[in-house]
Write a protein that holds these residues in place. Structure first.
Motif, PDB file in Angstrom:
ATOM      1  N   MET A  85      54.647 -28.062 -15.194  1.00 57.68           N
ATOM      2  CA  MET A  85      54.074 -27.607 -13.924  1.00 57.68           C
ATOM      3  C   MET A  85      53.852 -26.102 -13.954  1.00 57.68           C
ATOM      4  SD  MET A  85      57.516 -27.954 -11.540  1.00 57.68           S
ATOM      5  CE  MET A  85      57.853 -29.620 -12.147  1.00 57.68           C
ATOM      6  N   PRO A  86      53.027 -25.587 -13.043  1.00 58.01           N
ATOM      7  CA  PRO A  86      52.830 -24.136 -12.950  1.00 58.01           C
ATOM      8  C   PRO A  86      54.152 -23.447 -12.624  1.00 58.01           C
ATOM      9  CG  PRO A  86      51.140 -25.312 -11.730  1.00 58.01           C
ATOM     10  CD  PRO A  86      52.178 -26.322 -12.092  1.00 58.01           C
ATOM     11  N   ILE A  87      54.282 -22.208 -13.036  1.00 64.20           N
ATOM     12  CA  ILE A  87      55.527 -21.478 -12.812  1.00 64.20           C
ATOM     13  C   ILE A  87      55.843 -21.364 -11.325  1.00 64.20           C
ATOM     14  CG2 ILE A  87      54.344 -19.253 -12.880  1.00 64.20           C
ATOM     15  CD1 ILE A  87      57.943 -20.025 -14.059  1.00 64.20           C
ATOM     16  N   SER A  88      54.807 -21.251 -10.492  1.00 61.13           N
ATOM     17  CA  SER A  88      55.032 -21.136  -9.049  1.00 61.13           C
ATOM     18  C   SER A  88      55.688 -22.398  -8.498  1.00 61.13           C
ATOM     19  CB  SER A  88      53.708 -20.866  -8.327  1.00 61.13           C
ATOM     20  OG  SER A  88      52.766 -21.893  -8.607  1.00 61.13           O
ATOM     21  N   ALA A  89      55.243 -23.562  -8.986  1.00 66.38           N
ATOM     22  CA  ALA A  89      55.817 -24.826  -8.529  1.00 66.38           C
ATOM     23  C   ALA A  89      57.248 -24.981  -9.042  1.00 66.38           C
ATOM     24  CB  ALA A  89      54.950 -25.990  -9.000  1.00 66.38           C
TER      25      ALA A  89
END
Length: 219
Positions: free
Chosen positions: A32-36
């Motif tokens: 997943m994206p780092i933000s998620a």
């Protein structure tokens, strides 16, 4: 707590834009994206720790970083102890060793044992000295007496070829000093009450106690 020899990127210090996430219970949470990934960790009141930076994508775990760091430091310390315990230092003794040289070797033995290392004490016989094996036995017994307060041997001394060996292990003595190998098990002749004279003279009778300043554990 001492610093670890390696560093982990945590939370917003993680540079990758996409990561593979492992949950606190060890299950795969997916890529997943780092933000998620950061949101997932924050929602659980945990930290996101990058544990495999070279993987593609990097692998991160959702953990309590304080607890994680403590466990890693404890593991690293344990690995260091095992590494020390696996080391074996050999100290070579001649059957005619003098008291001064003997004291120096015993100080070295004390230092190695204090660091958690095992010590192999070896008595070497040369030429006709094989006829005086009883003196080698007495020398090994003397070594065992001098280290009995802080080391022990798991097996009696053994004669291999022209060398008499015993392995010293850190810790309280478990084998009595006079429990030397029997002739049947080691090939060593039993000490004779009418032993031949020592090959050469020494400053003291063989095996006589001498004062050795063995400072163990800061004592």
């Amino acid at each position: 707590m001492k610093h670890l020899p390696f560093q982990f990127r945590v939370n917003h210090r993680i540079r990758a834009s996409e990561v593979r996430v492992i949950s606190e219970d060890g299950k795969q949470a997916g890529i997943m994206p780092i933000s998620a990934a950061l949101k997932l960790a924050m929602d659980q009141g945990k930290d996101l720790v990058e544990v495999a930076a070279d993987a593609k994508p990097p692998v991160c775990r959702v953990v309590d970083f304080g607890k994680f760091r403590y466990e890693q430091a404890k593991k690293h310390k344990g690995d260091g102890k095992h590494a020390a315990a696996s080391k074996v230092k050999e100290l070579k003794f001649h059957v005619n060793i003098g008291d001064h040289d003997y004291a120096i070797k015993m100080r070295h033995a004390a230092e190695f044992l204090q660091k958690g290392m095992r010590v192999k004490a070896s008595v070497y016989f040369r030429g006709r000295e094989m006829a005086y094996q009883e003196f080698g036995t007495q020398l090994i017994e003397r070594v065992l007496r001098d280290v009995s307060a802080f080391a022990h041997c798991d097996a009696p001394p053994r004669l291999l070829g022209k060398n008499l060996h015993v392995l010293l292990i850190p810790g309280k003595a478990k084998v009595k000093v006079n429990e030397t190998a029997s002739p049947a098990s080691s090939g060593m002749p039993p000490p004779s009450s009418s032993a031949s004279p020592r090959p050469t003279s020494a400053s003291q009778p063989f095996g006589a106690p001498i004062k050795i300043d063995l400072k163990i554990g800061g004592a």
